[in-house]
Scaffold this active site. Structure first.
Site, short mmCIF file in Angstrom:
data_model
loop_
_atom_site.label_atom_id
_atom_site.label_comp_id
_atom_site.label_asym_id
_atom_site.label_seq_id
_atom_site.Cartn_x
_atom_site.Cartn_y
_atom_site.Cartn_z
N ASP A 38 0.87 -1.18 0.00
CA ASP A 38 0.00 0.00 0.00
C ASP A 38 0.90 1.23 0.00
O ASP A 38 2.10 1.13 0.29
CB ASP A 38 -0.90 0.00 1.26
CG ASP A 38 -1.80 1.23 1.31
OD1 ASP A 38 -2.41 1.56 0.28
OD2 ASP A 38 -1.86 1.90 2.37
N SER A 39 0.31 2.37 -0.29
CA SER A 39 1.07 3.62 -0.25
C SER A 39 1.50 3.98 1.17
O SER A 39 2.39 4.80 1.36
CB SER A 39 0.19 4.74 -0.81
OG SER A 39 -1.02 4.79 -0.09
N TYR A 76 -0.36 8.43 -2.51
CA TYR A 76 -0.35 8.18 -3.95
C TYR A 76 -1.54 8.88 -4.62
O TYR A 76 -1.51 9.14 -5.82
CB TYR A 76 -0.49 6.68 -4.23
CG TYR A 76 0.76 5.84 -4.02
CD1 TYR A 76 1.89 6.33 -3.37
CD2 TYR A 76 0.80 4.52 -4.48
CE1 TYR A 76 3.01 5.53 -3.19
CE2 TYR A 76 1.92 3.72 -4.30
CZ TYR A 76 3.02 4.23 -3.64
OH TYR A 76 4.12 3.43 -3.46
N GLY A 77 -2.57 9.16 -3.83
CA GLY A 77 -3.84 9.64 -4.38
C GLY A 77 -3.78 10.97 -5.10
O GLY A 77 -4.72 11.36 -5.81
N CYS A 96 -3.71 -0.93 -2.09
CA CYS A 96 -3.97 0.48 -2.36
C CYS A 96 -4.91 0.62 -3.56
O CYS A 96 -4.61 0.13 -4.65
CB CYS A 96 -2.63 1.16 -2.66
SG CYS A 96 -2.77 2.91 -3.04
N ASN A 97 -6.05 1.28 -3.34
CA ASN A 97 -7.00 1.47 -4.44
C ASN A 97 -6.39 2.31 -5.56
O ASN A 97 -6.61 2.05 -6.74
CB ASN A 97 -8.25 2.19 -3.94
CG ASN A 97 -9.17 1.27 -3.16
OD1 ASN A 97 -10.20 0.84 -3.65
ND2 ASN A 97 -8.79 0.95 -1.94
N THR A 98 -5.60 3.31 -5.18
CA THR A 98 -5.02 4.19 -6.19
C THR A 98 -4.04 3.41 -7.07
O THR A 98 -4.08 3.52 -8.31
CB THR A 98 -4.30 5.38 -5.50
OG1 THR A 98 -5.22 6.00 -4.60
CG2 THR A 98 -3.81 6.38 -6.51
N GLU A 148 -6.35 9.05 9.66
CA GLU A 148 -5.02 8.87 10.28
C GLU A 148 -4.88 9.66 11.58
O GLU A 148 -4.07 9.32 12.44
CB GLU A 148 -3.93 9.24 9.26
CG GLU A 148 -3.92 8.22 8.13
CD GLU A 148 -2.70 8.25 7.24
OE1 GLU A 148 -1.76 9.01 7.52
OE2 GLU A 148 -2.69 7.48 6.26
N CYS A 156 -11.19 3.20 -1.07
CA CYS A 156 -9.92 3.68 -0.52
C CYS A 156 -9.64 2.88 0.75
O CYS A 156 -10.57 2.57 1.51
CB CYS A 156 -10.03 5.17 -0.20
SG CYS A 156 -8.57 5.83 0.62
N THR A 157 -8.37 2.57 0.95
CA THR A 157 -7.98 1.73 2.08
C THR A 157 -8.51 2.21 3.44
O THR A 157 -8.81 1.38 4.30
CB THR A 157 -6.44 1.71 2.18
OG1 THR A 157 -5.95 3.03 2.02
CG2 THR A 157 -5.84 0.80 1.14
N HIS A 158 -8.57 3.52 3.63
CA HIS A 158 -8.88 4.04 4.96
C HIS A 158 -10.37 4.05 5.31
O HIS A 158 -10.74 4.12 6.47
CB HIS A 158 -8.40 5.49 5.08
CG HIS A 158 -6.92 5.66 5.04
ND1 HIS A 158 -6.16 5.23 3.98
CD2 HIS A 158 -6.07 6.23 5.93
CE1 HIS A 158 -4.89 5.52 4.22
NE2 HIS A 158 -4.80 6.13 5.39
N1 DGL Z 1 -3.98 3.88 -0.01
C1 DGL Z 1 -4.62 4.92 -0.80
C2 DGL Z 1 -5.82 4.34 -1.53
O1 DGL Z 1 -6.38 3.34 -1.15
C3 DGL Z 1 -5.02 6.11 0.05
C4 DGL Z 1 -3.86 6.94 0.55
C5 DGL Z 1 -3.06 7.58 -0.56
O2 DGL Z 1 -3.56 8.52 -1.22
O3 DGL Z 1 -1.95 7.14 -0.79
O4 DGL Z 1 -6.23 4.89 -2.52
#
Ligand code: DGL
Length: 264
Positions: A10-11, A42-43, A73-75, A152, A184-186
């Site tokens: 993940d990012s 990463y977003g 990571c979705n991005t 976070e 998104c992961t969060h």
């Molecule tokens: N992990 C990223 C996602 O799921 C979210 C955090 C980021 O922007 O890196 O898209």
């Protein structure tokens, strides 16, 4: 093969939502997790940058002798999955496909909402994946960039977070969606608040869906772990582990293990 691990990247630390779901479903699997905390988020980055970071993350996990790689990571799943699958000779799966399939299976009125980072929403990856399963679905995307820092900070249920979420979710009401993908992961940590705001909408948690996909793939190939004890995950980060270790507890509670800093 059975005793090799599952690589997850993940990012940053959000992918721990995916680790949690994999551990719930497959406690005997060994997980190697890489959080690219030095280069998060990463977003907000471009496709080229995300592809290059994702290739480095994958190369790192391959050195851990894994049997499958999960892009938590979705991005990165939205922008780099095709390229890394092409570049490496191992099963690599991303969260988008699993979330999209679950959304199509869940929706009754074929109107689906997706929230995610700016890059994920701009990529239209969820729209493409959902339409591949059912071209009659209407998909409405909404970037929600303020949610990652709020999670976070541990602001999961206070009124400021609620009012920001209400603004992001506003347009879905007029679009009459019956299903919302947490892209998104969060966002799984915000599920209680989202349910409060949209009680009638079905929520699709991509982290939970990807864990089911991982299990299905390992079972189909007969490469599930033959160990019968609960395995501790191993965490690696690209910047100081302090924040990861602290915030990680919010995601994983008793299963949290201290991360090691690595250079890719
Ligand atoms: N992990 C990223 C996602 O799921 C979210 C955090 C980021 O922007 O890196 O898209």
């Amino acid at each position: 093969m059975n005793n090799k691990g599952i690589g997850v990247f993940d990012s940053g630390l959000g992918g721990l939502t995916v680790v949690k779901e994999i551990m719930n479903l497959m406690p005997n699997e060994r997980i190697f997790y890489l959080g690219d905390t030095a280069r998060t988020p990463y977003g907000t980055k471009t496709k080229e940058t995300i592809i290059s970071f994702s290739k480095e993350n994958t190369a790192f996990l391959l050195k851990k002798n894994v049997k499958i790689i999960v892009v938590a990571c979705n991005t990165a799943s939205a922008l780099a999955l095709k390229e890394i699958k092409h570049a490496f000779d191992i099963d690599i799966i991303g969260v988008i496909e699993a979330g999209a399939r679950a959304a199509v299976e869940t929706t009754k009125n074929k109107r689906i909402g997706v929230i995610g980072t700016k890059a994920t929403i701009a990529s239209c990856a969820y729209i493409a994946a959902i339409k591949k399963y059912d071209s009659h679905c209407r998909v409405f995307g909404q970037a929600a960039p303020l949610l990652v820092p709020l999670v976070e900070e541990g602001w999961l249920s206070n009124k400021e977070t609620e009012s920001i979420l209400r603004r992001y979710l506003e347009s879905f009401k007029s679009n009459k969606i019956d299903t919302l993908v947490l892209g998104c992961t969060h966002y799984p940590l915000l599920k209680p608040l989202i349910k409060k705001i949209m009680p009638k909408v079905s929520i699709i948690d991509s982290a939970r869906e990807i864990a089911k996909t991982v299990r299905a793939i390992l079972e189909a190939r007969d490469i599930t772990s033959k160990q019968n004890n609960r395995r501790k995950p191993e965490f690696f980060v690209t910047d100081t582990p302090d924040t990861f270790n602290k915030v990680g507890r919010m995601f994983l509670k008793k299963d949290m293990v201290l991360a090691k800093r690595v250079v890719l």
